[in-house]
Design a protein around this motif. Structure first.
Motif, short mmCIF file in Angstrom:
data_model
loop_
_atom_site.label_atom_id
_atom_site.label_comp_id
_atom_site.label_asym_id
_atom_site.label_seq_id
_atom_site.Cartn_x
_atom_site.Cartn_y
_atom_site.Cartn_z
N ARG A 93 0.83 -1.21 0.00
CA ARG A 93 0.00 0.00 0.00
C ARG A 93 0.87 1.27 0.00
NH1 ARG A 93 -3.26 1.28 3.76
NH2 ARG A 93 -2.50 0.13 5.53
N ASN A 94 0.23 2.38 0.32
CA ASN A 94 0.93 3.66 0.31
C ASN A 94 2.02 3.72 1.39
OD1 ASN A 94 -1.48 3.84 2.16
ND2 ASN A 94 -0.47 5.76 2.71
N ILE A 95 1.89 2.88 2.41
CA ILE A 95 2.89 2.87 3.49
C ILE A 95 4.23 2.38 2.95
CG2 ILE A 95 3.52 1.83 5.70
CD1 ILE A 95 0.52 1.77 6.36
N ARG A 96 4.21 1.25 2.25
CA ARG A 96 5.46 0.68 1.74
C ARG A 96 6.11 1.61 0.72
NH1 ARG A 96 7.81 -4.41 1.44
NH2 ARG A 96 9.07 -4.83 -0.42
N VAL A 97 5.32 2.20 -0.17
CA VAL A 97 5.92 3.06 -1.18
C VAL A 97 6.49 4.32 -0.54
CG1 VAL A 97 3.82 4.33 -1.83
CG2 VAL A 97 5.59 3.97 -3.52
N THR A 98 5.89 4.82 0.53
CA THR A 98 6.43 5.98 1.25
C THR A 98 7.74 5.61 1.94
OG1 THR A 98 4.22 6.90 1.57
CG2 THR A 98 5.95 7.70 3.02
N GLN A 99 7.81 4.40 2.49
CA GLN A 99 9.06 3.95 3.09
C GLN A 99 10.16 3.83 2.04
OE1 GLN A 99 7.65 0.32 4.93
NE2 GLN A 99 7.22 1.33 6.87
N GLY A 100 9.82 3.29 0.86
CA GLY A 100 10.81 3.21 -0.21
C GLY A 100 11.26 4.58 -0.67
N ASP A 101 10.32 5.52 -0.72
CA ASP A 101 10.62 6.91 -1.06
C ASP A 101 11.70 7.46 -0.13
OD1 ASP A 101 10.59 9.72 -1.13
OD2 ASP A 101 8.43 9.88 -1.21
N MET B 215 0.48 -0.65 -7.68
CA MET B 215 -0.52 0.28 -7.15
C MET B 215 -1.21 1.12 -8.22
SD MET B 215 1.11 1.81 -3.63
CE MET B 215 -0.34 2.82 -3.42
N ILE B 216 -0.50 1.45 -9.28
CA ILE B 216 -1.05 2.36 -10.28
C ILE B 216 -1.65 1.55 -11.42
CG2 ILE B 216 -0.60 4.31 -11.79
CD1 ILE B 216 -0.34 4.79 -8.72
N ARG B 217 -2.96 1.70 -11.58
CA ARG B 217 -3.68 0.94 -12.60
C ARG B 217 -3.40 1.53 -13.99
NH1 ARG B 217 -7.95 -0.86 -9.20
NH2 ARG B 217 -6.95 -2.13 -7.60
N PRO B 218 -3.67 0.76 -15.05
CA PRO B 218 -3.39 1.27 -16.41
C PRO B 218 -4.09 2.58 -16.74
CG PRO B 218 -3.76 -1.11 -16.47
CD PRO B 218 -4.07 -0.66 -15.07
N ASP B 219 -5.26 2.84 -16.12
CA ASP B 219 -5.96 4.09 -16.42
C ASP B 219 -5.49 5.25 -15.55
OD1 ASP B 219 -7.12 3.52 -13.95
OD2 ASP B 219 -9.08 3.01 -14.78
N GLY B 220 -4.46 5.03 -14.71
CA GLY B 220 -3.91 6.09 -13.88
C GLY B 220 -4.48 6.18 -12.49
N SER B 221 -5.54 5.43 -12.21
CA SER B 221 -6.12 5.45 -10.87
C SER B 221 -5.25 4.64 -9.92
CB SER B 221 -7.55 4.89 -10.90
OG SER B 221 -7.56 3.56 -11.40
N SER B 222 -5.50 4.85 -8.64
CA SER B 222 -4.72 4.17 -7.61
C SER B 222 -5.49 2.96 -7.10
CB SER B 222 -4.43 5.12 -6.45
OG SER B 222 -3.93 4.41 -5.33
N VAL C 215 0.81 9.68 -3.64
CA VAL C 215 1.62 8.83 -4.51
C VAL C 215 1.85 9.50 -5.86
CG1 VAL C 215 1.74 6.55 -5.59
CG2 VAL C 215 0.82 6.77 -3.29
N MET C 216 0.88 10.28 -6.36
CA MET C 216 1.06 11.02 -7.61
C MET C 216 2.25 11.98 -7.49
SD MET C 216 -1.23 14.00 -9.29
CE MET C 216 -0.42 15.16 -8.18
N ASN C 217 2.30 12.73 -6.40
CA ASN C 217 3.42 13.65 -6.21
C ASN C 217 4.75 12.90 -6.17
OD1 ASN C 217 1.87 16.02 -6.07
ND2 ASN C 217 1.44 15.72 -3.90
N MET C 218 4.72 11.75 -5.53
CA MET C 218 5.92 10.92 -5.46
C MET C 218 6.34 10.46 -6.86
SD MET C 218 6.28 7.48 -3.14
CE MET C 218 5.23 8.23 -1.89
N GLY C 219 5.36 10.00 -7.64
CA GLY C 219 5.67 9.53 -8.98
C GLY C 219 6.26 10.62 -9.85
N PHE C 220 5.70 11.83 -9.77
CA PHE C 220 6.19 12.94 -10.57
C PHE C 220 7.61 13.31 -10.15
CE2 PHE C 220 5.62 17.67 -11.73
CZ PHE C 220 6.06 17.44 -13.03
N ARG C 221 7.84 13.35 -8.85
CA ARG C 221 9.16 13.70 -8.33
C ARG C 221 10.22 12.72 -8.81
NH1 ARG C 221 10.99 12.45 -2.63
NH2 ARG C 221 12.68 13.85 -2.05
N PHE C 222 9.92 11.42 -8.71
CA PHE C 222 10.92 10.42 -9.08
C PHE C 222 11.01 10.24 -10.60
CE2 PHE C 222 10.52 9.28 -4.57
CZ PHE C 222 11.86 9.31 -4.24
N TRP C 223 9.95 10.52 -11.34
CA TRP C 223 10.09 10.54 -12.80
C TRP C 223 11.10 11.62 -13.21
CZ3 TRP C 223 9.36 14.39 -16.42
CH2 TRP C 223 9.46 13.99 -17.76
#
Length: 649
Positions: free
Chosen positions: A157-165, A198-205, A216-224
Motif C-alpha cells: 500500500r501507500n505505506i510501503r511506497v512511502t518507506q521506499g521513497d 498500485m497504479i492501474r493502467p488508467d492512472g487510478s490508484s 503517490v502522484m506527487n511521489m511519482g512525478f518527483r521520481f520521474w
C-alpha cells in the motif's frame, strides 16, 4: 569537503533534478514556524514522536530561507536535540517506541510528503547553532533509523511506497555514507515494484481514494523527474503513468477545490490556492515538464480499472459534479460503499459520502463512516458489503451519461472486516443515468433468496449533505442546501416501502458526515426501507430533480413491470405537456424486446416526448429501436436519436 558542505551540495543537486523540496512560504507555514519560538516540547511530545518533527522542521527551514530570522535555526536545533534525547541509540541501534507508527521514520527523515530532517537540515547545517557534535548525532540517528526501516518494511500500500521513497531519497542525500548504496537500491526496488502494483493502467490508484492517490502522484512525478536527470538510477516510473495519475487527481477534486470524500479521503484542498483552477494549472505545468501538450480533460472521466466515474458539466466553482464508486477493497482506506453516488451542485453537497469521520477504530462515528448503510447505496438489514469486486461499465452519448455496476458479494453484520457471523446472499445492480441539464435517474435492483421467515429489510439510503430535507407526500423528499434545491422523487419502490429521515442519531448512528476538519457533523439521511421484503427482486427508481424557486410540478402517471418483472418502466408527466419514459431490462442484461410503441435490442431506453409530438430517444447497448429509428448500427452501442438528427457513440 566536510559533511556539512556535502549535505548542502547534494541537496542543491537534487533540487535541480526533482524540483524544490521545501514548500513555498505561506501565512500558515509562517504562523507554525513562529509558534516554535515558545514551543514547549513536552506538550508536543506525541506529535514529535509520531513524525511531527519532520513537518515542523520543514516550516522552520522555509521561514529561515525567506527572512533569515536567527530564532528559526535556534528553534530547529532545539527540536533536533529534543527528539535525539527522547530516542537515544542503544549500542548504535534505533529501537521503536511503544507507540511506533510505521510511517514515523519516512515522515521524520524525509519523503515526498514530508520535508523531514534531511529536507530541512541542509539549510541550517552551516549555522552556528548546528556546529559541534549536533550534525554528527543527527546523521548517526538517521543511519540507525534507516537501517531499522530497511529491515522492517511494510508489506504494501501507500505505506510501503512511502518507506521506499524515504530510503531512496536519503540514500541520495547522504551518498557519502557506507550504507547509502544499500538504502538507494532497497528504496528503488520498493518504488519500482509499488508503482507497478498500485497504479492501474488508467492512472487510478489501487487504494481508490483521492488523498492517498495524491500523495503517490506527487511521489511519482518527483521520481520521474529524478529518473530523467539520473537515468543510471533505473527508476521505472513512466511519463504515461504520471500523466494519467494527474488526470485521476483532477477528477477527484470537487468544484470547490476540496477532494471528493470517497473512502478515507480528507476534505482538504490540494491546489496552491485551494481551488480546482489551481489543481488544473498544476496539471498543465506537469504536462509541460512531461513534454505533453495542454490537453483538456473530458467532462466525463471514467476509470474502469478502479470502478469509478467522475462527471461534471463544467470546471467552474458552481458547476454540477457527480461521482459513482464501485471499487474493491485494497487496504485500510476502502469503505464498503459499492454503487454509492455523490452529487454536488451550486457550491453545495446534495448527496455526500460521509468521509472518514474519525481514524479511531472503536469510535461509533468511525463505524458509521465505514458502513454500507452510511452511504448513498442499497443494503440488506443495514448490513455491510464485503470485498467482492463489482462489474462496472460507463457509456456516454450526446447529453447523457450512463454508469452501471453489479455488486454480488452478500451482506454481513459487523464492521467492514469480513465477519464470520452468517450473512445473507444478496446482489445489487445500480444504473445512474444523467440527463445533462435536466435531472439524474438512479435505477436499483436488489436480489436475495431468503425465505419468508428470514426475509430481510431492503434499504435504499440517501446520505444528504448538511441542510434541510423534508418529506413531501408518500413518494418524494425536498432538499435545500443553501441556494441548491432538489426534489428526490421515487416513482418506483417495492410495496410497503416507507420513507424516513434521520439526523445525528445514535444507537445506531445515522445521519452524519465529515466537516472540513474531518469532525462529525449532523447531516440528514433519507432511508427508503421495505421491511421483511418478501420480493426477491426489489426494484427502486429514483429521480433527483434540481429546481430554483418553484417546486417542479411533475406527475408519475405510470410505473410498473412487464415480461414477468424482468422489464421495468415509469413515466413522468410535466406541466408543459411533455413526458419522459424509461424502460430497462433488469440489470441491463438482455434486450427489452417488443413493447407497445417500439421493439429494440437495447437494454435501457429513455423516450422524451414534447407536447407537439417530437421525440428524443436514448438507447443503451443496442443496434436498433423500431420504428423510431430506421438504420441499424453495425454493432451494439449507446446512441441518441433526436428530431431531424441523430448521433451514436
Amino acid at each position: 569537503m566536510d559533511i556539512a558542505a556535502k549535505i548542502l551540495a547534494n541537496e542543491k543537486e537534487l533540487s535541480l533534478a526533482w524540483g524544490r523540496s521545501l514548500p513555498e512560504l505561506s501565512d500558515a507555514i509562517l504562523n507554525d514556524a513562529n509558534r516554535a519560538f515558545d514551543l514547549d516540547l513536552e506538550d508536543k511530545e506525541s506529535a514529535l514522536l509520531k513524525g511531527g518533527s519532520g513537518h515542523w522542521l520543514g516550516r522552520l527551514a522555509v521561514a529561515w530561507l525567506e527572512n533569515r530570522d536567527e530564532r528559526y535555526p535556534k528553534a530547529a536545533a532545539a527540536v533536533f536535540k529534543y527528539v535525539l534525547k527522547k530516542e537515544p541509540l542503544v549500542s548504535g541501534r534505533w529501537l521503536p517506541p511503544d507507540n511506533y507508527d510505521v510511517l514515523v521514520i519516512p515522515h521524520r527523515i524525509g519523503d515526498t510528503e514530508c520535508v523531514g530532517w534531511l529536507g530541512a537540515l541542509p539549510w541550517f547545517i552551516e549555522h552556528e547553532d548546528f556546529s559541534g557534535e549536533l550534525p554528527g548525532e543527527i546523521i548517526s540517528s538517521v543511519q540507525a533509523q534507516l537501517n531499522y526501516l530497511a529491515d522492517n518494511l511494510h508489506e504494501g500500500r501507500n505505506i510501503r511506497v512511502t518507506q521506499g521513497d524515504s530510503l531512496l531519497s536519503t540514500g541520495l542525500r547522504l551518498s557519502f555514507l557506507p550504507e547509502a548504496e544499500y538504502w538507494r537500491q532497497t528504496g528503488l526496488d520498493v518504488l519500482n515494484d509499488s508503482f507497478h502494483r498500485m497504479i492501474r493502467p488508467d492512472g487510478s490508484s489501487a487504494e481508490a481514494t483521492g488523498w492517498y492517490h495524491y500523495i503517490v502522484m506527487n511521489m511519482g512525478f518527483r521520481f520521474w523527474r529524478l529518473g530523467q536527470a539520473m537515468p543510471e538510477l533505473g527508476i521505472q516510473i513512466t511519463s504515461e503513468q504520471v500523466e494519467r495519475m494527474f488526470d485521476y487527481t483532477s477528477a477527484c477534486v470537487e468544484p470547490d477545490g476540496r477532494q471528493a470524500t470517497i473512502g478515507d479521503c480528507t476534505r482538504s484542498r490540494i491546489g496552491s490556492d485551494g481551488t480546482l483552477k489551481s489543481v488544473l494549472g498544476r496539471r498543465a505545468e506537469a504536462r509541460r515538464i512531461l513534454g505533453l501538450s495542454d490537453k483538456p480533460l473530458p467532462l466525463s472521466q471514467n476509470f474502469p480499472n478502479t470502478g469509478q466515474s467522475f462527471l461534471r458539466d463544467g470546471w467552474g466553482p458552481d458547476n454540477t459534479y457527480l461521482t459513482f464508486d464501485a471499487t474493491k477493497r485494497h487496504g485500510y482506506h476502502w469503505h464498503p460503499s459499492c454503487n454509492s453516488i455523490q452529487v454536488y451542485s451550486k457550491g453545495r453537497h446534495i448527496l455526500m459520502d460521509p468521509g472518514r469521520l474519525s481514524y479511531n477504530g472503536s469510535s461509533p462515528h468511525r463505524q458509521y463512516a465505514i458502513s454500507t448503510r452510511g452511504h448513498s447505496t442499497c443494503n440488506l438489514n443495514g448490513w455491510n458489503q464485503t470485498w467482492t469486486e463489482s462489474r462496472f461499465r460507463a457509456r456516454q452519448a450526446e447529453g447523457y451519461d450512463v454508469i452501471d455496476a453489479h455488486y454480488e458479494g452478500g451482506y454481513w453484520p459487523g464492521t467492514d472486516e469480513f465477519n464470520p457471523t452468517p450473512g445473507i446472499f444478496g446482489q445489487h445492480h445500480r444504473t445512474l443515468l444523467w440527463l445533462r441539464g435536466r435531472f439524474v435517474v438512479i435505477l436499483d435492483h436488489v436480489h436475495h433468496r431468503q425465505q419468508a421467515d428470514t426475509a430481510p429489510d431492503v434499504e435504499c439510503n440517501w446520505q444528504f449533505g448538511p441542510g434541510e430535507v423534508r418529506l413531501s407526500g408518500s413518494n418524494s423528499v425536498i432538499a435545500k442546501q443553501g441556494v441548491a434545491q432538489h426534489m428526490l422523487l421515487f416513482p418506483l419502490m417495492p410495496d410497503g416501502t416507507k420513507l424516513s429521515i434521520h439526523e445525528g442519531e445514535e444507537n445506531p448512528h445515522l445521519g452524519w458526515v465529515s466537516d472540513d476538519r474531518d469532525e462529525p457533523t449532523v447531516s440528514p439521511l433519507v432511508r427508503s426501507c421495505a421491511e421483511k421484503c418478501m420480493t426477491r427482486h426489489a426494484h427502486f427508481a429514483s429521480v433527483l430533480i434540481p429546481f430554483d424557486h418553484q417546486l417542479p410540478e411533475v406527475c408519475v402517471d405510470g410505473a410498473g413491470q412487464v415480461m414477468n418483472g424482468r422489464v421495468q418502466w415509469f413515466r413522468l408527466a410535466w406541466p408543459d405537456g411533455s413526458t419522459d419514459e424509461f424502460w430497462w431490462y433488469r440489470n441491463l442484461e438482455y434486450p427489452i424486446q417488443e413493447q407497445d410503441e417500439f421493439v429494440t435490442d437495447a437494454s435501457l431506453v429513455h423516450l422524451h416526448k414534447e407536447a407537439q409530438g417530437a421525440s428524443t430517444v436514448l438507447a443503451v447497448d443496442g443496434t436498433y429501436l423500431r420504428p423510431l429509428t430506421v438504420e441499424t448500427l453495425e454493432k451494439p452501442g449507446t446512441f441518441v436519436v433526436r428530431p431531424k438528427s441523430s448521433t451514436a457513440s
